[in-house]
Design an enzyme around this catalytic site. Sequence first.
Site, PDB file in Angstrom:
ATOM      1  N   TRP A   4       3.896  -7.310   0.444  1.00 12.52           N
ATOM      2  CA  TRP A   4       3.399  -8.425  -0.379  1.00 12.52           C
ATOM      3  C   TRP A   4       4.407  -8.637  -1.518  1.00 12.52           C
ATOM      4  CZ3 TRP A   4      -0.290  -7.831  -4.970  1.00 12.52           C
ATOM      5  CH2 TRP A   4      -0.763  -9.066  -5.401  1.00 12.52           C
ATOM      6  N   ASP A  27      -2.933   0.436  -0.923  1.00 14.17           N
ATOM      7  CA  ASP A  27      -3.423  -0.874  -1.340  1.00 14.17           C
ATOM      8  C   ASP A  27      -4.441  -1.351  -0.302  1.00 14.17           C
ATOM      9  OD1 ASP A  27      -3.872  -3.401  -2.247  1.00 14.17           O
ATOM     10  OD2 ASP A  27      -1.775  -4.056  -2.239  1.00 14.17           O
ATOM     11  N   LYS A  51     -11.109 -10.691  -1.155  1.00 19.83           N
ATOM     12  CA  LYS A  51     -11.212 -11.243   0.199  1.00 19.83           C
ATOM     13  C   LYS A  51     -12.566 -10.912   0.829  1.00 19.83           C
ATOM     14  CE  LYS A  51      -6.804 -11.435  -0.750  1.00 19.83           C
ATOM     15  NZ  LYS A  51      -5.830 -12.457  -0.897  1.00 19.83           N
TER      16      LYS A  51
HETATM   17  C1  LMR Z   1      -1.617 -13.609  -0.720  1.00 20.71           C
HETATM   18  O1  LMR Z   1      -0.877 -12.683  -0.340  1.00 20.71           O
HETATM   19  O2  LMR Z   1      -1.461 -14.768  -0.347  1.00 20.71           O
HETATM   20  C2  LMR Z   1      -2.778 -13.311  -1.640  1.00 20.71           C
HETATM   21  O3  LMR Z   1      -2.896 -11.944  -1.833  1.00 20.71           O
HETATM   22  C3  LMR Z   1      -2.750 -14.109  -2.888  1.00 20.71           C
HETATM   23  C4  LMR Z   1      -1.683 -13.687  -3.856  1.00 20.71           C
HETATM   24  O4  LMR Z   1      -2.038 -13.410  -5.009  1.00 20.71           O
HETATM   25  O5  LMR Z   1      -0.503 -13.631  -3.509  1.00 20.71           O
END
Ligand code: LMR
Length: 397
Positions: free
Chosen positions: A129, A210, A245
């Site tokens: 992420w 996470d 989520k």
């Molecule tokens: C995402 O990965 O799209 C979500 O977790 C929202 C974000 O805050 O990036």
Amino acid sequence: MFDQLQPVPTDPILGLMAEFKADPNPKKVDLSVGVYKDEVGNTPVLKSVKKAEAFRLENETSKSYLGLAGNADFNSLITQLIFGEHQIIESSRVKTAQTPGGTGSLRVAAELIKRANPDATIWVTNPTWANHLSIFKAAGLKVEEFPYFDFDTMGLKFNETVETLSKVPEGDVVLFHACCHNPSGMDLNIEQWQTVADIAKQQKFTFLIDSAYQGFGSGLEEDAAGIRLLADQVEQMIVCSSCSKNFGLYRERIGAISIVGRDAIKTEITFSNTLNVIRAIYSMPPAHGADIVATILGSQDLTALWHQELNEKRERINGLRSFIATKFAEKGVPGNFDFIANQNGMFSFLGIDKAAINTLKTDYSIYIVGSSRVNVAGVNDTNANYLAESLAAVLNK
Ligand code: LMR
């Protein structure tokens, strides 16, 4: 004083969300931000949440401060949701504090790690992420990536994962996603969790897990299997979780940090440092989201309703995964997308290049994150043909 600041590029995910909102094209398709959407593209408030909110409105008696750790009922119920009936709860080896969302939890974890070992490097999956990198760097931690996803096979590179983790030194931290890996959708199986647990014991690194999508992969219990295996076997770890989520509470910013320690006393010491970190960042978390979650998890009826709503979301996403692969084949999108059906959670990579991603946005109003990550839940019966035909047109050019 601010004259020396340079403009900062927009966030790779949230920037797209804003562009999508401003796009007047009625055919626009949003596959960017990780927000669940139903078959008509809406993100409605869950019925279980509405009921809990109504209860709260009637029964809330004070707006006084919550305290550094937040709502005690929430903390205890969310610990059970993550760890199940685990002996670390019985033996007081885990303590949880409510945080403002999963991001807040990760930032607290980062500050805690920095305090415990200023030289620690945090190892993250490649890819991960995008915000992980920003959060850990903002806290002053060094960040390294370990091989995880293979764009050639659209699967895991597990041998390379093992090879790299086997060299991670004592005192470092290794981050895994509990389930529904963001952005690839590829998770470890239980044997692979065991392998990484064995490497951690040998190398003496600490896990940071996470858990942002519990319930979106195979089920609430199944999605926590990796965390629970680690809790059986490692002496220390941190779990950062989010209710964005699975409870659909995105804007309420509700998450948690769970500290697992060697014994009850060591856990208490680490936890007191966690609370001290929290005090210096935001002092105390907001009440609303935690009250909702605690009300749902504290009621058998609301929990049953929430399970039903969560199951519906998961089943819709899993159904969409096969639907998308079939639709792409039917519309002549070049390549084989069967891998999408075998992955978990909201995301998969399409594996297309940046030029194609850009053309999809500018010529077709189809919004995909620059890494080619798509939010599977953004596809529905109304937009699937348009999406597949547009993708075929762009890739066959
Ligand atoms: C995402 O990965 O799209 C979500 O977790 C929202 C974000 O805050 O990036």
